[in-house]
Design a protein around this motif. Structure first.
Motif, PDB file in Angstrom:
ATOM      1  N   HIS A 120       1.258   2.405  -6.189  1.00  0.00           N
ATOM      2  CA  HIS A 120       1.623   3.316  -7.269  1.00  0.00           C
ATOM      3  C   HIS A 120       2.225   2.453  -8.379  1.00  0.00           C
ATOM      4  O   HIS A 120       3.405   2.119  -8.350  1.00  0.00           O
ATOM      5  CB  HIS A 120       2.636   4.360  -6.799  1.00  0.00           C
ATOM      6  N   ALA A 121       1.395   2.042  -9.326  1.00  0.00           N
ATOM      7  CA  ALA A 121       1.831   1.132 -10.381  1.00  0.00           C
ATOM      8  C   ALA A 121       2.622   1.889 -11.437  1.00  0.00           C
ATOM      9  O   ALA A 121       2.169   2.911 -11.955  1.00  0.00           O
ATOM     10  CB  ALA A 121       0.623   0.445 -11.011  1.00  0.00           C
ATOM     11  N   VAL A 122       3.812   1.397 -11.736  1.00  0.00           N
ATOM     12  CA  VAL A 122       4.722   2.057 -12.665  1.00  0.00           C
ATOM     13  C   VAL A 122       4.945   1.150 -13.868  1.00  0.00           C
ATOM     14  O   VAL A 122       5.283  -0.027 -13.711  1.00  0.00           O
ATOM     15  CB  VAL A 122       6.078   2.365 -11.992  1.00  0.00           C
ATOM     16  N   ASN A 123       4.768   1.689 -15.047  1.00  0.00           N
ATOM     17  CA  ASN A 123       4.999   0.921 -16.273  1.00  0.00           C
ATOM     18  C   ASN A 123       6.480   0.998 -16.633  1.00  0.00           C
ATOM     19  O   ASN A 123       6.892   1.762 -17.500  1.00  0.00           O
ATOM     20  CB  ASN A 123       4.128   1.455 -17.405  1.00  0.00           C
ATOM     21  N   ALA A 124       7.276   0.221 -15.924  1.00  0.00           N
ATOM     22  CA  ALA A 124       8.718   0.175 -16.151  1.00  0.00           C
ATOM     23  C   ALA A 124       9.179  -1.269 -16.012  1.00  0.00           C
ATOM     24  O   ALA A 124       8.484  -2.102 -15.434  1.00  0.00           O
ATOM     25  CB  ALA A 124       9.449   1.059 -15.139  1.00  0.00           C
ATOM     26  N   ARG A 125      10.350  -1.548 -16.559  1.00  0.00           N
ATOM     27  CA  ARG A 125      10.834  -2.938 -16.537  1.00  0.00           C
ATOM     28  C   ARG A 125      11.284  -3.349 -15.138  1.00  0.00           C
ATOM     29  O   ARG A 125      11.016  -4.462 -14.697  1.00  0.00           O
ATOM     30  CB  ARG A 125      11.971  -3.100 -17.540  1.00  0.00           C
ATOM     31  N   VAL A 126      11.968  -2.466 -14.431  1.00  0.00           N
ATOM     32  CA  VAL A 126      12.390  -2.718 -13.047  1.00  0.00           C
ATOM     33  C   VAL A 126      12.128  -1.452 -12.248  1.00  0.00           C
ATOM     34  O   VAL A 126      12.465  -0.352 -12.693  1.00  0.00           O
ATOM     35  CB  VAL A 126      13.883  -3.103 -12.959  1.00  0.00           C
TER      36      VAL A 126
ATOM     37  N   ASN B  93       0.831  -1.198   0.000  1.00  0.00           N
ATOM     38  CA  ASN B  93       0.000   0.000   0.000  1.00  0.00           C
ATOM     39  C   ASN B  93       0.873   1.259   0.000  1.00  0.00           C
ATOM     40  O   ASN B  93       1.724   1.448   0.868  1.00  0.00           O
ATOM     41  CB  ASN B  93      -0.923   0.005   1.210  1.00  0.00           C
ATOM     42  N   GLY B  94       0.659   2.113  -1.005  1.00  0.00           N
ATOM     43  CA  GLY B  94       1.416   3.355  -1.095  1.00  0.00           C
ATOM     44  C   GLY B  94       2.817   3.213  -1.638  1.00  0.00           C
ATOM     45  O   GLY B  94       3.538   4.217  -1.736  1.00  0.00           O
ATOM     46  N   ARG B  95       3.219   1.995  -2.021  1.00  0.00           N
ATOM     47  CA  ARG B  95       4.569   1.786  -2.542  1.00  0.00           C
ATOM     48  C   ARG B  95       4.585   1.883  -4.064  1.00  0.00           C
ATOM     49  O   ARG B  95       3.555   1.806  -4.733  1.00  0.00           O
ATOM     50  CB  ARG B  95       5.088   0.395  -2.121  1.00  0.00           C
ATOM     51  N   TYR B  96       5.774   2.028  -4.621  1.00  0.00           N
ATOM     52  CA  TYR B  96       5.958   2.061  -6.067  1.00  0.00           C
ATOM     53  C   TYR B  96       6.412   0.677  -6.523  1.00  0.00           C
ATOM     54  O   TYR B  96       7.375   0.107  -5.980  1.00  0.00           O
ATOM     55  CB  TYR B  96       6.992   3.114  -6.454  1.00  0.00           C
ATOM     56  N   ALA B  97       5.716   0.136  -7.511  1.00  0.00           N
ATOM     57  CA  ALA B  97       6.031  -1.220  -7.966  1.00  0.00           C
ATOM     58  C   ALA B  97       5.528  -1.403  -9.385  1.00  0.00           C
ATOM     59  O   ALA B  97       4.719  -0.624  -9.899  1.00  0.00           O
ATOM     60  CB  ALA B  97       5.397  -2.264  -7.048  1.00  0.00           C
ATOM     61  N   THR B  98       6.006  -2.471 -10.022  1.00  0.00           N
ATOM     62  CA  THR B  98       5.541  -2.825 -11.352  1.00  0.00           C
ATOM     63  C   THR B  98       5.165  -4.296 -11.388  1.00  0.00           C
ATOM     64  O   THR B  98       5.406  -5.052 -10.440  1.00  0.00           O
ATOM     65  CB  THR B  98       6.611  -2.507 -12.420  1.00  0.00           C
TER      66      THR B  98
ATOM     67  N   THR C  68      10.872  -4.583  -7.808  1.00  0.00           N
ATOM     68  CA  THR C  68       9.961  -5.403  -8.591  1.00  0.00           C
ATOM     69  C   THR C  68      10.290  -5.318 -10.079  1.00  0.00           C
ATOM     70  O   THR C  68      10.913  -4.362 -10.543  1.00  0.00           O
ATOM     71  CB  THR C  68       8.496  -4.959  -8.375  1.00  0.00           C
ATOM     72  N   ALA C  69       9.846  -6.338 -10.817  1.00  0.00           N
ATOM     73  CA  ALA C  69      10.092  -6.398 -12.251  1.00  0.00           C
ATOM     74  C   ALA C  69       8.803  -6.732 -12.974  1.00  0.00           C
ATOM     75  O   ALA C  69       7.868  -7.298 -12.401  1.00  0.00           O
ATOM     76  CB  ALA C  69      11.174  -7.437 -12.558  1.00  0.00           C
ATOM     77  N   ALA C  70       8.770  -6.425 -14.261  1.00  0.00           N
ATOM     78  CA  ALA C  70       7.551  -6.538 -15.063  1.00  0.00           C
ATOM     79  C   ALA C  70       7.353  -7.963 -15.587  1.00  0.00           C
ATOM     80  O   ALA C  70       7.245  -8.899 -14.811  1.00  0.00           O
ATOM     81  CB  ALA C  70       7.592  -5.516 -16.188  1.00  0.00           C
ATOM     82  N   GLY C  71       7.303  -8.137 -16.922  1.00  0.00           N
ATOM     83  CA  GLY C  71       7.054  -9.452 -17.496  1.00  0.00           C
ATOM     84  C   GLY C  71       8.185 -10.428 -17.248  1.00  0.00           C
ATOM     85  O   GLY C  71       9.252 -10.070 -16.761  1.00  0.00           O
ATOM     86  N   VAL C  72       7.961 -11.689 -17.626  1.00  0.00           N
ATOM     87  CA  VAL C  72       8.827 -12.784 -17.193  1.00  0.00           C
ATOM     88  C   VAL C  72      10.309 -12.593 -17.502  1.00  0.00           C
ATOM     89  O   VAL C  72      11.152 -12.854 -16.640  1.00  0.00           O
ATOM     90  CB  VAL C  72       8.344 -14.134 -17.778  1.00  0.00           C
ATOM     91  N   THR C  73      10.666 -12.156 -18.717  1.00  0.00           N
ATOM     92  CA  THR C  73      12.096 -12.034 -19.024  1.00  0.00           C
ATOM     93  C   THR C  73      12.767 -10.916 -18.243  1.00  0.00           C
ATOM     94  O   THR C  73      13.993 -10.873 -18.149  1.00  0.00           O
ATOM     95  CB  THR C  73      12.328 -11.794 -20.528  1.00  0.00           C
ATOM     96  N   SER C  74      11.966 -10.031 -17.647  1.00  0.00           N
ATOM     97  CA  SER C  74      12.548  -8.952 -16.850  1.00  0.00           C
ATOM     98  C   SER C  74      13.215  -9.484 -15.583  1.00  0.00           C
ATOM     99  O   SER C  74      13.941  -8.753 -14.917  1.00  0.00           O
ATOM    100  CB  SER C  74      11.486  -7.918 -16.480  1.00  0.00           C
ATOM    101  N   GLY C  75      12.984 -10.757 -15.257  1.00  0.00           N
ATOM    102  CA  GLY C  75      13.680 -11.364 -14.121  1.00  0.00           C
ATOM    103  C   GLY C  75      15.188 -11.360 -14.297  1.00  0.00           C
ATOM    104  O   GLY C  75      15.938 -11.296 -13.321  1.00  0.00           O
TER     105      GLY C  75
END
Length: 225
Positions: free
Chosen positions: A161-167, A141-146, A175-182
């Motif tokens: 606070h949802a951010v459209n970024a890879r990491v 809650n209230g954090r920045y993540a993707t 946090t990271a986005a889609g699977v290969t972003s791991g």
């Protein structure tokens, strides 16, 4: 850095294996400064992923007291409710991602993740739908993540606070986005925790160039282009 990567029934294998290999290689390159293990809320067991019958083995129980980093993957499944096979007319058996995530949330995993969240010495991390698990556990809650781009609205609806970024690096939450972003997540964690030389060596070993800029809530806020 002692890393624990969480397995749960229906996990996405690449969400797990990509950061695992990066962190493991970082441990080798740094002379043991990084260790990584696969864990589950239930303890040592074979855990079946969400793709076919592929399983990985958790060697220990998730234990934030033994970890500096706890990483949660997403689930692998359909993005919508199962339909019917076009050839046979039979209902497909592969389960939607939201069902797999709900099942993980019904275990002891949220309680253990809260213990990690409450420990100031532990960094929480997630790939793809793992961020949704953290958010629905009440930890973001209230954090920045993707998360995966299809889950950004769900993340925002959970008070993030949802951010459209890879990491996205939000201090003790990465946090990271889609699977290969791991892969990019693992390399960023290596750079952050054991230095850019180790991260660069692993990047070269894997023949993978990181994509995008790691997003942080710092500096000037951009105006519209």
């Amino acid at each position: 850095m002692r890393a624990q990567i969480v397995l749960f029934d229906g996990f996405d294998p690449l969400d797990v294996v990509a950061p695992y290999e990066v962190l493991y290689a970082g441990g080798t390159a740094s002379g043991g400064a990084v260790s990584v293990e696969l864990v589950s809320a239930e303890g040592p067991r074979a855990v079946v992923g969400g793709i076919g019958s592929l399983a990985l083995h958790a060697t220990a129980a998730l234990d934030p007291a033994r970890a500096d980093l706890v990483l949660v993957p997403g689930a692998a499944g359909r993005l919508e409710e199962p339909g019917h096979d076009a050839d046979t007319g039979e209902r497909r058996q592969d389960e939607p991602v939201h069902v797999l995530l709900d099942r993980a949330l019904a275990t002891d995993l949220p309680t253990l993740l809260k213990a990690a969240h409450d420990d100031p010495d532990v960094t929480l991390s997630a790939v793809c739908g793992g961020s949704i698990i953290l958010a629905l556990s009440g930890l973001l809650n209230g954090r920045y993540a993707t998360t995966h781009h299809t889950g950004l609205d769900a993340l925002a609806a959970a008070g993030v606070h949802a951010v459209n970024a890879r990491v996205v690096d939000d201090g003790d939450l990465v946090t990271a986005a889609g699977v290969t972003s791991g892969l990019d997540l693992g390399l960023h964690l290596l750079e952050r925790e054991v230095g850019p030389q180790i991260a660069h060596a692993v990047e070269e070993l894997f023949a993978h160039e990181r994509r995008g800029i790691v997003w942080r809530h710092q500096g000037h806020t951009p105006t519209a282009f």
